[in-house]
Design a protein around this motif. Structure first.
Motif: not given
Length: 238
Positions: A180-202
């Motif tokens: 995982i390169k970076s992660a940030a919370l986009d939405k917080d709904g209490g019992d749910t949430g949306v997280v945006l991530l930038a990742a890489s894999s080999t």
């Protein structure tokens, strides 16, 4: 006859002189007694006018002090001032406690919200890392790990394709390692949430890939499952 008369006159004269002498002696004794009494009596203090003024002033001051001590209004005024001072200190102390309490409550609220948001982000990071890290040597365990970190629709869909996923990994001898390169919370709904991530894999596989890098951008929805948050949806973002 004349001789008898002269003798009589002389006798009366002598008697009168004796009475006069006795009276004079009595008067002398009275004077002596009065003088002795005056000598034994205390001398009368003569007060000068200036001394009278000072004495009067001292007497007035003493009277004023006595009046202050005896006047209940003086005591009540002192008690009133002490009461006001104590009340002011109490008010300030209570105000400080209230402000401190409010600050603590606000701090705890912010800390709890931050901890909750960290839970959402950590759930997305952990789930995506597992999704991008599959080793054909332990493919079944790796796929099951992804299922354990999932919930809802994503868990159902991934569970249905789990066997095919494992078979493909084993056949191609694929080894993928996700980061995982970076992660940030986009939405917080209490019992749910949306997280945006930038990742890489080999990727390394039997087809010739050798730790080939790949970049990923994802929108991951996490939802509460019991006392934990898990992936409930994963979308790849161009």
């Amino acid at each position: 006859m004349a001789a008898d008369v002269d003798a009589e006159v002389l006798a009366e004269l002598a008697e009168a002189e004796a009475a006069e002498a006795e009276a004079e002696a009595e008067a002398a004794r009275a004077k002596a007694t009065a003088a002795r009494l005056r000598g034994s009596a205390p001398a009368t203090e003569v007060v000068e006018p200036s001394d009278e003024v000072e004495l009067a002033e001292d007497t007035e001051l003493a009277d004023d002090d006595d009046d202050d001590e005896l006047d209940p209004r003086g005591w009540w005024s002192r008690i009133g001032l002490v009461t006001v001072a104590v009340a002011a200190v109490v008010v300030v102390a209570i105000g400080s406690l209230v402000i401190t309490g409010l600050m603590l409550v606000a701090h705890q609220k912010v800390a709890a919200q931050r901890a909750h948001q960290d839970q959402l982000i950590d759930a997305a990071r952990t789930g995506v890392t597992a999704l991008l890290s599959i080793d054909y040597n332990r493919a079944k365990q790796d796929v099951q790990h992804v299922i354990d970190l999932s919930t809802g629709t994503f868990k159902d869909d991934f569970s249905r394709g789990a066997d095919d996923f494992v078979q493909t990994a084993q056949q191609s001898k694929a080894v993928t390692v996700g980061t995982i390169k970076s992660a940030a919370l986009d939405k917080d709904g209490g019992d749910t949430g949306v997280v945006l991530l930038a990742a890489s894999s080999t990727v390394t596989n039997a087809n010739g890939a050798h730790q080939d890098p790949r970049a990923w951008r994802m929108s991951v929805t996490v939802a509460r499952d019991g006392d934990k948050f898990k992936m409930s949806n994963v979308e790849f973002v161009p």
